[in-house]
Design an enzyme around this catalytic site. Structure first.
Site, PDB file in Angstrom:
ATOM      1  N   ASP A   1       0.844  -1.193   0.000  1.00 40.01           N
ATOM      2  CA  ASP A   1       0.000   0.000   0.000  1.00 40.01           C
ATOM      3  C   ASP A   1       0.884   1.250   0.000  1.00 40.01           C
ATOM      4  O   ASP A   1       2.090   1.186   0.252  1.00 40.01           O
ATOM      5  CB  ASP A   1      -0.903  -0.011   1.229  1.00 40.01           C
ATOM      6  CG  ASP A   1      -2.052   0.979   1.130  1.00 40.01           C
ATOM      7  OD1 ASP A   1      -2.364   1.419   0.013  1.00 40.01           O
ATOM      8  OD2 ASP A   1      -2.634   1.316   2.181  1.00 40.01           O
TER       9      ASP A   1
ATOM     10  N   GLU B   1       2.758   4.866  -4.261  1.00 39.51           N
ATOM     11  CA  GLU B   1       2.769   5.735  -5.440  1.00 39.51           C
ATOM     12  C   GLU B   1       4.123   6.430  -5.656  1.00 39.51           C
ATOM     13  O   GLU B   1       4.371   6.796  -6.807  1.00 39.51           O
ATOM     14  CB  GLU B   1       1.647   6.787  -5.329  1.00 39.51           C
ATOM     15  CG  GLU B   1       0.259   6.237  -5.441  1.00 39.51           C
ATOM     16  CD  GLU B   1      -0.153   5.393  -4.246  1.00 39.51           C
ATOM     17  OE1 GLU B   1      -0.872   4.406  -4.445  1.00 39.51           O
ATOM     18  OE2 GLU B   1       0.265   5.714  -3.120  1.00 39.51           O
TER      19      GLU B   1
ATOM     20  N   ASP C   1      -9.302   3.037  -2.615  1.00 39.74           N
ATOM     21  CA  ASP C   1     -10.244   3.518  -1.603  1.00 39.74           C
ATOM     22  C   ASP C   1     -11.558   3.960  -2.253  1.00 39.74           C
ATOM     23  O   ASP C   1     -11.811   5.155  -2.459  1.00 39.74           O
ATOM     24  CB  ASP C   1      -9.632   4.678  -0.828  1.00 39.74           C
ATOM     25  CG  ASP C   1      -8.397   4.260  -0.041  1.00 39.74           C
ATOM     26  OD1 ASP C   1      -8.180   3.048   0.102  1.00 39.74           O
ATOM     27  OD2 ASP C   1      -7.660   5.141   0.428  1.00 39.74           O
TER      28      ASP C   1
END
Length: 876
Positions: free
Chosen positions: A433, A436, A529
């Site tokens: 997670d 990015e 999300d």
């Protein structure tokens, strides 16, 4: 002096937000615009065309991208990769070291000119023009038009593929959008952004990944595709008859995929980037997570509740709750003490279940933290532009550093941390997670970004590139800037994690949030999300279509929604849909209501049980389909339009249905309050999956379906296909135990009384299964023999796996949809036995035209992977 239009002119010339007279240009000046590069030489080899071009000031002193840092000399190579793919590379002729994407696509050798496309000759002395035509229909599929925008500046490169006919465009991820993109502009740059809806009119509505691939379908429903292999922040422009790109660096490296059908384009693309990774058998089962399970007792209570409610479960996930001060590879000593976690994991393992923890990208900058110190000693962190040492950001543990995956020591460092964590926590898979990489501040704390910002760049797609990012002036191994590598962080992290699993010959179970071109070779992905809303349930289908096109076959969305509170009806419908994602996980945010299958009452509980067990009944079908995608490319979860590319209704209403492989179509319920639903079907023979009844379509190819709750999701079998189902799906509590189930073959006949199917058998865990041929591929072929007899032929095409005793022990039933006569007797012929079988019963329902042949107690078990012929004789 040339006018500087670097902020605006590309929009104006492509006809979006501006008009030419907004900048004082006359129509004569605009019509005089040409490509500012003139061809100076052309040569050719057996597989490529080589072109040189030089910059020439445009007529009327109008520069496309302004005068800053113009690249004066271009080197162009048009490479004939194979019969269906062309590569166009445009670089700075005077700078061979200019940034280009490394590692994303596997090495390959071009095979020479193809017969399915032709290149218009390039003329010396004329503006640069490249036109490629598909020979099967004489359609232009790539045109660098000399009279349209083109520019090549150091930090501002723009070009477009001008087609001259209407197209509909898909892809260009990652974003929440309709499947067919609206005309507009779309930012591509990895961002931690919570699911904004992107309609093409608001820059920076992109999300976690950068996937600059598109599929274009023309008004004749023929398709082609394009990949702009560039990792810099960019904008893509979708028009009525073109697709354009404007990027902030790198080179033009464009791949063209000839098609001509949508599925062809996807196969051609996957042939380039590599096929999706093969995931473990258990990974296709049911998964449960929840942010906010505050201690191991709560986690254990949830996993135990699955047994209490007699629901299958294959993996329990834990979010950042388990970490000590949100530090990767640690356990909270108070709420998740190691002894308790180890005992819980041991119980999961004994019950054939698995543990998947989250791992965040940021490594806490804490000298008392062993992982940070180990990385610091190896110098494997991205370096700061402001001081000696690692660049920092702020994430869950506070100040954090980030692994430089391009450092030769980084993968060994990462696998050593995973190895230690395996000893500590006993995980079966990893959830990546925040990769990015995400940052809670803009750039490095206490050092505002100054070196590379929207103020220093001639063009910025949307917000500043430092927004919630590491400072893009940070440096990687060899001095490469984060500016160039930012959108590839997730790609490299999944590769390093993949190396950990493959070193043990284990199929990777990796779920990542951020992705780039080629990520699917190493990992699966979830859509991030999302919201607990009906619209986002529908958007999840688009998201999975896009990820499948991008080569990430193992994908899913947070079932019942992540942000906001769900309700019983929405969660019930989402359970029906989500259990048919390749990756099926229920997950939601801290402080939201619980949304476990038992959280709202009997309707959700019963619907969840039906839904999960429907997935388990089809697990061999899923495993076979996903195996074939890993072997050959393509998509298992896909738009029905890909199977019926001449039906425009399927494209215009893509998310109202989807295919699971070649044989099943699913119509999810995407609106509240429905008990009956009108469903559109492609022109074909369709049978209800559960009952076998023939689906009579009306003039408009629709039928009203019963969709009351609790109940199953509508699934129909396509005539001409054989679906393998697993009998024990209604009783097992995990996917591993399901491997001991007998198999029922559902045979859905077409108009010629024929059907075909496949099944793949392997051990479900080994990474080398495909490369070492450690699998058995079985083809099932049902055919009309004569007026009173049909045959079912079982024929292995690869025979590399021997099933252990008790695994998929026999074919228990043959159920025939479209059966017009009752079965009289059944004969079996193989190397081991030839003679009549003694089925327990032969049932025929003349109302539904369904025949059921039960073979579970035959004196000779019918093996699902042994060459044989079954002859079925009917009453006259």
């Amino acid at each position: 002096m040339a006018r500087n239009l670097s902020k605006f002119v590309f929009f104006a010339l492509l006809g979006f937000s501006c008009a030419f007279n907004d900048f004082g240009f006359t129509e004569e000046e605009v019509s005089a615009f040409t490509n500012p590069y003139v061809v100076t030489s052309v040569s050719q080899s057996s597989s490529s065309v080589y072109i040189s071009a030089a910059y020439q000031a445009p007529a009327g002193e109008i520069d496309f991208l302004g005068a800053e840092q113009i690249i004066q000399s271009l080197s162009i190579v048009i490479q004939y990769d194979n019969a269906y793919r062309v590569r166009v590379t445009i670089t700075d002729a005077n700078n061979s070291g200019r940034w280009r994407v490394p590692d994303s696509i596997p090495p390959y050798s071009p095979t020479g000119p193809g017969t399915f496309y032709s290149l218009t000759p390039i003329v010396v002395g004329q503006p640069l023009s490249i036109k490629i035509t598909r020979t099967t229909d004489n359609k232009v599929v790539f045109f660098l038009n000399p009279n349209q925008p083109f520019g090549y500046n150091d930090q501002d490169i723009g070009f477009a593929n001008w087609l001259g006919y209407p197209i509909q465009v898909m892809g260009l991820g990652e974003r929440i959008s309709s499947f067919v993109l609206a005309q507009g502009s779309y930012t591509l740059y990895a961002r931690d952004r919570g699911s904004p809806i992107d309609t093409g009119d608001t820059p920076d509505s992109n999300m976690y990944s950068a996937q600059p691939f598109y599929l274009a379908v023309d008004n004749q429903l023929a398709a082609h595709g394009g990949l702009f292999l560039n990792s810099n922040a960019m904008t893509s422009f979708v028009g009525s008859n073109f697709v354009g790109f404007r990027t902030t660096g790198g080179i033009i490296d464009f791949f063209l995929f000839i098609g001509p059908e949508p599925a062809d384009v996807i196969y051609q693309y996957h042939q380039l980037i590599g096929n999706p990774t093969l995931v473990p058998w258990w990974g296709l089962g049911w998964h449960q997570c929840r942010w906010g399970m505050q201690n191991i007792s709560v986690v254990a209570n949830v996993s135990n509740s699955y047994t209490t409610y007699n629901l299958p479960l294959d993996a329990m996930w834990i979010d950042i709750d388990y970490m000590n001060q949100f530090q990767d590879f640690t356990l909270d000593p108070v709420n998740f003490p190691q002894a308790s976690v180890s005992a819980w994991v041991a119980g999961l393992t004994k019950a054939n279940k698995h543990f998947v923890p989250i791992v965040d990208a940021g490594i806490a900058q804490n000298t008392q933290y062993a992982t940070y110190s180990a990385g610091l000693a190896l110098n494997v962190y991205i370096a700061s532009p402001n001081h000696a040492g690692p660049t920092t950001g702020v994430v869950w543990p506070g100040t954090a550093v980030f692994v430089d995956w391009t450092n030769p020591k980084a993968t060994a460092f990462w696998t050593s941390q995973l190895t230690g964590f395996q000893t500590l926590a006993g995980f079966s898979g990893i959830w990546l997670d925040m990769n990015e990489a995400s940052n809670f501040v803009n750039g490095e704390p206490n050092y505002p970004p100054t070196k590379i910002t929207n103020l220093t760049m001639p063009y910025t797609p949307g917000q500043d590139v430092n927004m919630n990012s590491l400072d893009v002036a940070s440096t990687h191994y060899g001095g490469v800037l984060e500016y160039n590598l930012h959108s590839m962080f997730g790609f490299y992290e999944t590769f390093a994690t993949f190396q950990y699993f493959s070193s043990q010959n284990l199929r990777p179970f990796i779920i990542t949030r951020s992705s780039f071109v080629g990520t699917g070779r190493y990992a699966g992905k979830w859509t991030g999300d999302n919201f607990s809303q009906w619209s986002f349930m529908a958007y999840s289908i688009t998201g999975l279509f896009d990820l499948g096109m991008f080569g990430i076959a193992f994908a899913g969305a947070d079932i019942c929604g992540f942000q906001g509170n769900t309700n019983e009806e929405l969660c019930s419908r989402w359970m029906q849909l989500g259990t048919l994602y390749p990756f099926s996980r229920n997950h939601n945010q801290i402080m939201q209501v619980d949304q476990y299958p038992w959280s709202f009452g009997p309707t959700l509980l019963q619907t969840s049980n039906i839904a999960i067990r429907t997935k388990y009944s089809l697990l061999l079908h899923f495993a076979t389909g996903m195996f074939r995608v890993s072997q050959n490319g393509g998509m298992h979860f896909r738009p029905a339009f890909f199977d019926y590319p001449n039906d425009i209704n399927l494209l215009n209403n893509a998310t109202s249905h989807f295919m699971l492989g070649e044989g099943l179509i699913v119509h999810p319920v995407l609106s509240p309050g429905l008990t009956r639903m009108s469903a559109y079907f492609p022109s074909d023979l369709w049978y209800d999956f559960y009952q076998g009844t023939y689906t009579q379509l009306n003039y408009y190819n629709t039928v009203n379906l019963n969709v009351t709750l609790p109940g199953p999701i509508p699934i129909h079998v396509r005539g001409g296909h054989i679906i393998s189902t697993l009998d024990n799906s209604n009783t097992v509590l995990d996917a591993i135990t399901l491997r001991k189930s007998p198999i029922t073959l559902v045979v859905a006949l077409n108009g010629a009384f024929q059907a075909n199917g496949h099944a793949v058998f392997d051990n479900g865990v080994s990474a080398s299964t495909i490369s070492a041929n450690e699998f058995t591929m079985v083809n099932y072929h049902y055919q009309y023999l004569n007026q009173t007899s049909d045959t079912l032929i079982i024929q292995p095409s690869v025979n590399g796996y021997t099933r252990p005793a008790g695994e998929f022990p026999y074919i228990s039933n043959i159920i025939i949809y479209g059966c017009v006569e009752g079965v009289r007797n059944v004969f079996y012929s193989s190397n081991a036995y030839t003679g009549q079988l003694n089925p327990v019963f032969l049932l025929w329902n003349p109302t539904t035209s369904v025949c059921k042949i039960n073979l579970s107690s035959s004196r000779v078990p019918v093996q699902p992977d042994v060459a044989a012929t079954i002859t079925i004789n009917f009453y006259l």
